[in-house]
Every structure is written in C-alpha cells, then in structure tokens.
Design a protein around this motif. Sequence first.
Motif, short mmCIF file in Angstrom:
data_model
loop_
_atom_site.label_atom_id
_atom_site.label_comp_id
_atom_site.label_asym_id
_atom_site.label_seq_id
_atom_site.Cartn_x
_atom_site.Cartn_y
_atom_site.Cartn_z
N ILE A 179 3.94 12.26 4.42
CA ILE A 179 5.23 11.60 4.20
C ILE A 179 6.24 12.61 3.66
O ILE A 179 7.39 12.65 4.08
CB ILE A 179 5.14 10.47 3.16
CG1 ILE A 179 3.99 9.53 3.49
CG2 ILE A 179 6.43 9.69 3.10
CD1 ILE A 179 3.91 8.38 2.51
N ARG B 234 -2.32 11.37 2.72
CA ARG B 234 -1.18 10.73 3.39
C ARG B 234 0.14 11.14 2.76
O ARG B 234 1.14 11.31 3.45
CB ARG B 234 -1.32 9.22 3.31
CG ARG B 234 -2.49 8.69 4.08
CD ARG B 234 -2.02 8.07 5.37
NE ARG B 234 -1.45 6.76 5.13
CZ ARG B 234 -2.17 5.67 4.92
NH1 ARG B 234 -3.47 5.74 4.90
NH2 ARG B 234 -1.60 4.52 4.74
N TYR C 68 4.03 5.18 13.66
CA TYR C 68 3.27 4.57 12.58
C TYR C 68 2.00 3.92 13.12
O TYR C 68 0.93 4.02 12.53
CB TYR C 68 4.11 3.52 11.84
CG TYR C 68 3.46 3.11 10.54
CD1 TYR C 68 3.74 3.80 9.38
CD2 TYR C 68 2.53 2.08 10.49
CE1 TYR C 68 3.13 3.46 8.19
CE2 TYR C 68 1.91 1.73 9.31
CZ TYR C 68 2.22 2.43 8.16
OH TYR C 68 1.60 2.10 6.98
N LEU D 99 9.83 -7.29 1.94
CA LEU D 99 8.60 -6.64 1.52
C LEU D 99 7.89 -7.43 0.43
O LEU D 99 6.67 -7.39 0.32
CB LEU D 99 8.87 -5.21 1.04
CG LEU D 99 9.11 -4.19 2.14
CD1 LEU D 99 9.38 -2.81 1.57
CD2 LEU D 99 7.92 -4.14 3.09
N ALA E 48 6.83 4.25 -0.84
CA ALA E 48 7.89 5.18 -0.49
C ALA E 48 9.09 4.40 0.05
O ALA E 48 10.24 4.67 -0.31
CB ALA E 48 7.40 6.18 0.55
N ARG F 125 0.83 -1.19 0.00
CA ARG F 125 0.00 0.00 0.00
C ARG F 125 0.88 1.25 0.00
O ARG F 125 2.10 1.17 0.06
CB ARG F 125 -0.92 -0.02 1.20
CG ARG F 125 -0.21 -0.25 2.50
CD ARG F 125 -1.17 -0.19 3.68
NE ARG F 125 -0.42 -0.04 4.90
CZ ARG F 125 -0.36 -0.98 5.84
NH1 ARG F 125 -1.01 -2.10 5.70
NH2 ARG F 125 0.35 -0.79 6.93
N ASP G 216 2.24 3.95 1.69
CA ASP G 216 3.51 4.32 2.34
C ASP G 216 4.62 3.35 1.99
O ASP G 216 5.77 3.72 1.94
CB ASP G 216 3.35 4.28 3.86
CG ASP G 216 2.01 4.79 4.29
OD1 ASP G 216 1.85 6.01 4.25
OD2 ASP G 216 1.14 3.97 4.61
N TYR G 217 4.23 2.09 1.78
CA TYR G 217 5.25 1.09 1.52
C TYR G 217 5.95 1.34 0.20
O TYR G 217 7.10 0.96 0.01
CB TYR G 217 4.64 -0.31 1.55
CG TYR G 217 4.55 -0.85 2.95
CD1 TYR G 217 5.40 -1.86 3.36
CD2 TYR G 217 3.67 -0.33 3.85
CE1 TYR G 217 5.34 -2.36 4.65
CE2 TYR G 217 3.60 -0.81 5.15
CZ TYR G 217 4.44 -1.82 5.54
OH TYR G 217 4.38 -2.29 6.82
N ILE H 26 4.84 7.45 8.17
CA ILE H 26 6.26 7.18 8.30
C ILE H 26 6.95 8.46 8.70
O ILE H 26 6.98 9.42 7.95
CB ILE H 26 6.85 6.68 6.97
CG1 ILE H 26 6.13 5.42 6.53
CG2 ILE H 26 8.33 6.41 7.12
CD1 ILE H 26 6.57 4.95 5.18
N PHE I 194 9.78 10.01 8.67
CA PHE I 194 11.12 9.97 8.10
C PHE I 194 12.12 10.82 8.88
O PHE I 194 13.31 10.61 8.80
CB PHE I 194 11.10 10.46 6.65
CG PHE I 194 10.81 9.39 5.65
CD1 PHE I 194 11.65 8.30 5.52
CD2 PHE I 194 9.71 9.47 4.82
CE1 PHE I 194 11.39 7.31 4.59
CE2 PHE I 194 9.44 8.48 3.89
CZ PHE I 194 10.29 7.40 3.77
#
Lengths: 325, 258, 291
Positions: free
Chosen positions: C96, C92, C29, C275, A128, A123, A125-126, C35, C37
């Motif tokens: 980020i 969102r 999170y 991932l 990024a 999804r 954010d992943y 995230i 950063f």
Amino acid sequence: MMRWFKQPPPRGVLLALLAAGLAACFAIEQFGLVDDYVRFVLITLGINIILCVSLNLVNGWMGEFSVGHAGFMALGAYLSACVSVKWLGWGDPLWMFPLAVMAGGLLAGAVGLLLGLLSFKTRGDYLAIITLAFLMIVKSGIENIPYVGGPRGFLGIGNHTTLLWTAVWTVLTLWAIRNLVYSRFGRGIVAVREDEIAANAMGVDTRKAKLAAFVVSSFFGGVAGALFAHQLQFINPGVFDIVKSTEILVMVYLGGIGSLGGSILGAAAFTILAQVLQPLGTWRMVILPLILVLLMLFRPRGIMGMREFPWFVPRREFPAKEDKK
Amino acid sequence: MSALLEVRDVTMRFGGLVAVADLNLEVTQGHAHGIIGPNGAGKTTAFNVITGIYTPTAGDVLFRGEIISGRRPSAIARGGIARTFQNIRLFRDLTVLDNVRIAHDAHARYSWPGAMVQLPSARRAEQESIEHCTDLLEKFGLVDAAYERAGDLPYGSQRRLEIARAMALQPSLLLLDEPAAGMNSAETLKLVEFLGWLRDHFSVTMLLIEHHMQLVMTFCDRITVLDFGKTIAEGSPDEVRNDPKVIEAYLGQEDGHE
Amino acid sequence: MDYFAQQAINAVQLGSIYALIALGYSMVYGVLVMINFAHGDVFMVSSFFCFLLLLVLPVPFGAALIIVMLATAILGVAIERLAYRPLRNAPRVSAIITALGCGLVIQNTTLSLSPYSQRMPELFVPVLQHFGGVTVSSLQVLIIGVSVGLMIALDFFIRKTRYGMAMRAIAQDRISVPLMGVPVNQIIAMTFAIGAALGGAAGVLYASAYPVISATMGVLVGWKAFVAAVIGGIGNVRGAVLGAYVLGAVEVFTVTILPSTYRDLVVYSLLLVILVFKPYGLLGRPSVQKV
Ligand SMILES: Nc1ncnc2c1ncn2[C@@H]1O[C@H](COP(=O)(O)OP(=O)(O)OP(=O)(O)O)[C@@H](O)[C@H]1O
Ligand SMILES: [Mg+2]
C-alpha cells in the motif's frame, strides 16, 4: 560496541543529561545563542520527532497503515489557534499556551478514538481508506468553516512555540510513548501486529489495544499540530494534506518501525533532507515519495526497524546480571 | 464429577460447507480428553468455536456452566481457556519472554494512562510479570532463550514455547491442536511424558487433537471421534479402539487416500 | 423536472467516467488484494498523454482514444513490474505504501513539469440537441456510449474468455491456482494493463468533457473513483460500476443543494458511513480468514 551503548546509563546520568538539554534550550532562547534559521530548524526537528514517534505507534508498533496523521495535526493546530487567538487571547502565554496545546491534543485524541472504533470493523487495507477519508473530511470540513478562515487560512497566530516548549513536549511525548510501549498495552499493540488471532486467543483485548494506540497517537499528532501552528503563525487547510502525511510516513519508515530511537533518527534525517531539498521546489515532493518507495523495496522496516537504542529501554527489560553467561 | 466444558449441539457452517455438525462434547474437570478424526473432520473448527474465533451457526458452548459462545476470544481466554495452534502462531518477531508475558498480561490490572505516567502499581506489575514469566520459562526449559527472537527457535522449542505461552494465561482448560505434529516417535514419547508433567504440575484439564494414535490411547482418559463434523464415537480409549464405526472411518479413509 | 433530467444526464456522464477508473481499482484489488493508490494518477497522466499527443499530431477522437489507452496500459504494466511485483510476498502494508508513493511520484512529477493547468484542444466538436427543456450534447452521448461499450466488453472478457476466467480464478483462490499451471505473473500484468487502459480511456473522455487538466486531477477525480470502487465493494467489478453511478449522482445532486465546496465533504463522509454500515461495500462479500 562500547559497553555504555548496550546498557542504559544510570538514572542519574540520564536525568542530568535531560536537565542540561532543557537548560541549553532555555539559554538559547533567552540569550539568542543561535540565529533564527537554526532555531526554526531545531523547533521543526522537535515537532517532527513528536509526529514521527506518534505515527509510529499505529504504523510501526501496531503495523496498521494510517495516512491520516496530517488530519490530526490539523485538528490540533486549528483548535489550539482558536484557543490562543480567539478565546484566551488575553491570557499570559505561560499558562495559556500549554492549555491551547492540550486542547488541540485532546480534540485530536477524541477524534482518534472515533477512528479507532471504526477500525474494529474493517481489515487492514480498509483502515488506510478510512484514514484517507478522514484526512479529506478534515481538510474540506475546515475549508467550510468561515470562523477559522475557510480556505484562506487562519492568520495572526502568536509565535508561542519556543525552543523550550518544543523540547518539553518532545521529551514528554517520547517518555509517555516509551512507557506505553513497554507496558502490557504496548505488548498488546505489538501482538496485534504480529498475529491478531493469536493475540486474541492469548487474552489480549485487541480492541482496547487498538484504541489505546489510536488515541495516544492522535493526541500527540494534535499536540504537534498545535506547536506547528504557533511556529508558523499562519495555517491553512492545504498545509495538512496527503503530502504532509507522506512526509511523516517517510520519517517513520526511514528511521524504522517500532523504534523510539529510529523515530528520532528518521525525524532528524528528514528534517535535514527537507532543508537540503528546499531549493528544488515541487521536485522535492517527487523525491520524498520516491525515497518511500525505495525504502519499501529495499529496507521495508527502516534503518532501526524493531530495534531499540538501549537508552530508551527500561532497565527491567534487560537480562538480570546473574543470568549472564 | 461436573463437566468443565460442555459443547451442546454445535453446528458451524461456512457457506454451504458444514464443518461441524451437531457436535456434543463434555470435558470432565481433571481429564485429558482427546479428539481424533480424519483430516478435515472439523476438529480444528471445533477448537475455533470453543475459543470464540468463530461464533457457532447453532448451539452453545458452556464453560463452568456458563454460555461462552458469542463472547470475544480474548474474554474467553481470560476466563480460563488457553490454546495452541495447529500451525504454530507465535509472535515471531518478539522475544521468547515477551511472548509469554503477553499472555500473562491478561491478568494485569493497571490502566494505560497509568502505564504512560509510570504509576508505581504499573511498575510493580511489570516487575512481577518479568519474574513470573522467567520462572515459567525455567519450568519449560526455555529460560536460556528468554531474550532470543521466538521465530529463531528450533521447531521443537517453538512448540514448547506455544504451550508455555498458553500456560502463562493460567488456564483451567488447555486446548492443544496436534502437539505431536512433525515429531518422530522418540520425540512423541517425550511429549507424552511432558504432557503428563504439565497436567500434574498445573493441574490443568486438557482437550487435545492428535493424529498420533499411540499418544492419544496412552495419554487420554476419554476420546471423542469426529468424522465429517459429526461425533461417531465417544468413550474410554479401549471402547473407542474397538468401536466398529471408528475402524470403518479410519479404514475408509485409508482406502480413499493412501 | 427538466432541471432534474438535465442533472441526471450530467450524473450519468460523470458516473461513466468514474466507472471506467473505478474498474481499474477494483480489478487490481480482486486479483492482488492491494489498493493501487497510484491508479488515480495513472488516469491523470493519461489525460496529459492525450494533451501531448494532440499537440504533436492532431489525430481524430477514435485514434487518440486508442493511442492513449495503449500508452497508459504500458505505464500501468511498468509500475506493476518495477514497484509492485518485487513486493508481492512482502507484508501488505509495504505494498500500500509503495502504491501511495508511486502515485505521489507521478502526481508531483507532472506538477513539476506542468505547474499550471492546461487547456485541452478540442477533440470533438459537440452538437447540441434539445428535447423539450433538456439539452443533450453529442459529446455526452459519446462519453456514455464509449464507457458503457468498454464496460460491456470487459464484462464479456472476464466472463467468457480463458484469460478472464484465469483472472477470476486467481481472485477466488490465491493459493492453489498458481499451482495449477495458470501463468499468474502474466495474468496480473494483464489485469494492470486492462485497468490502466480503462483509466486511459477515462482520461481522454474526461479531458473532452472538462477540457482543463491539471496534476491534481489524480486526487480530485481519481480518488473519487476509488471511493466509488469501495462503495460498490472493492474487488467486485460490477460493484465498481454501481458505486460509480451512485457516486456520480450523489456529487451532481449535492451541488444542486449545497455550495460546491461541500462536495468532497459529502463524498468522503458518505464513504465513511458506508464503511461503517456495510464494511465490504454494496456488493462486496467479506472474506473469512482461516485459522
Ligand atoms: N474459515 C473457513 N472457511 C471455510 N471453510 C473452512 C474454514 N475453516 C475450516 N473450513 C473447512 O472445514 C472443514 C474442517 O476443517 P478443520 O480444519 O476443522 O479440520 P481438521 O479436523 O482440523 O483437519 P486436520 O486434521 O487436517 O487439521 C474443512 O473442509 C475445511 O476446509
Ligand atoms: Mg486441524
């Protein structure tokens, strides 16, 4: 507003303007009409436009967030440098250079395809995260390849990026991306941004749309990298880091997401800004991200966000004359 | 008559929650089939399973005799099942025309490299899509708003646009999730008329979820009643109206909630 | 065998520091689905806080740890307040980008003020102890002890106290919890404070263990911790700890096999592989979107 601003000019006028622009670039190059500094800035502008509009495809039109564009640049830059220095170095730049640029673009596009495939599974954010990992992998990967100079960099690249070549690639990029955006794939890409579930339910093959966006975006990122390498004549892995990606992000979100006109505006504003901020040294890299943050807080879609300069819109997209009230 | 859509023993579980339990449903070609049931009965979930947004935990969905459960939603949509959403899901930032075109694009053939270099076939397809979709908007009374932002339309027009967008897919089965939600009775009456026109004009089979009893009873040929994910009754409007289990489910709900 | 044990201790030490940082990523999170950063750079700055503190006032280790944790907590809350809170209901992507931007601002401000790496004054004079062929320094014991202590305290806090439960409630259900009278803004600010404070502790510990600090640490070390959080399943506090020790081990043992220049390559490739096969990390669970 003036009428010509609201409607695209006749096709002939557009082509004539384009031809004049390219002729001017050729003349400048041939007769040395501007000094080296101006020429350098103009070429940088062209490269920045390519970078900005291509990243905009993923980050703007598709509404995802990639921080990996500098990685695609790096792939394009290094492969094209290999072609033009090590493999076809004997060739005439007239045919060899476009080949080198194409090769760089294709490699970047192929890797973009892989990244696009990865993006199915995860999804927002992943993505990024994936692009960040990709950026780090490219950078440290290149550092471990002695053949291209490792961390010390790749020296002795020919100065082939002329103003004319830059202009040709810039126009080509804008034209191709405009055509894509105003096609069923472009609408699919935008639909993914607007509402992925609804897009799917309306028959949009969102996977294909994402792949198209990634491949095209990274292809032109690679092209820009190739031009960049043959402009600077020296590249090292450190050039293609998160700061470079941030610069492109600033261009995209400054000019405006989902807009060709905005991309040009953003690239131009950034190119000028970068020159103005040059004397500030590393503080420059404080100001740029600060601008990005302020943009997100106060104008998240940028100056031209999702609006378009009518010259870039195909004529068919305007209401037919007789429907006008 | 054959079943256009068949739902066979479908169960949909979310963790411990069983949203749909052993659902069986047959939608006959040409019918308007209603699904009713109290809140949380699993009606929307059934739609999501049929359209492929969820893969059922157990059971199959068949469309024209072929199993479609497990296929991707976009493939199911292109195969001929279009839908609207309970909470309108338009592409809000796009124009009304582009909303419809996106659905219409599902049947376009040209490739993306072809689009990028503007092959004549791509151009022709684009021109055709604009003309076709403008005509479609004309039929839905939205043509004057064709170049407006979809999110700026009044609520009623947004609902209509969502149906127009679904019809741009040229579906043989249209799923409507509470089309009368948020409408008063005068508007609902108009909606019945509109749905009748839709069915006749496009000769499309319909499956619709609705809380508005009068609409369902007058418009639908057949009705399925869900409660707690299970079918508790099925039949013609008259049969369902007089079914004691249905009365109980609805009365029970009223005792509980109102 | 001794060599292996030695490396294992190093891995645990590195993993402990990663874990403290990774917790900050994961907690934020969990609560905000964002995230952060900038967290890596918050960690980096905290070691500079420690450096400055020791320049002005040579306090003992314990005092330095507490002062730096407090200062870093304030920084974390300030970032949340100024940059993230206004964007809480924005798309969102905006959040980020802002986080990335904040991180770069912190990193490059530090770089501009301190272009070269700085040598940390010694905070703690380690005593070496030999067990057969294995050498353990009291500093390593301290680092591991402090980290594990903080992690246990955090786990207790999250599970047993009212605030911790409110935090978990928000992470579970972002829509209805705010309606039930939970002071969401305060809980979020608190999450940032705790996350940053743990990052601050990591900054002090890192600077004691590897006493040359520089502005690029946020990227070189902080982002690794982020990778650890993702590997463990971002949003999951125990996952962050697990991921951190896995990553610490992978890094330390990679360098025993390959040249150290391959470290980043291996770490980020591992991230991609994880991932692909476990998109939500080792302990994370996917969230289903309601339609
Ligand atoms: N993605 C999901 N994850 C978990 N639970 C879900 C999900 N989707 C639906 N549910 C649950 O399944 C049950 C059935 O929901 P559904 O939306 O299908 O009901 P419905 O019949 O459409 O109700 P309504 O009339 O209120 O629209 C509800 O308890 C709902 O909370
Ligand atoms: Mg429903």
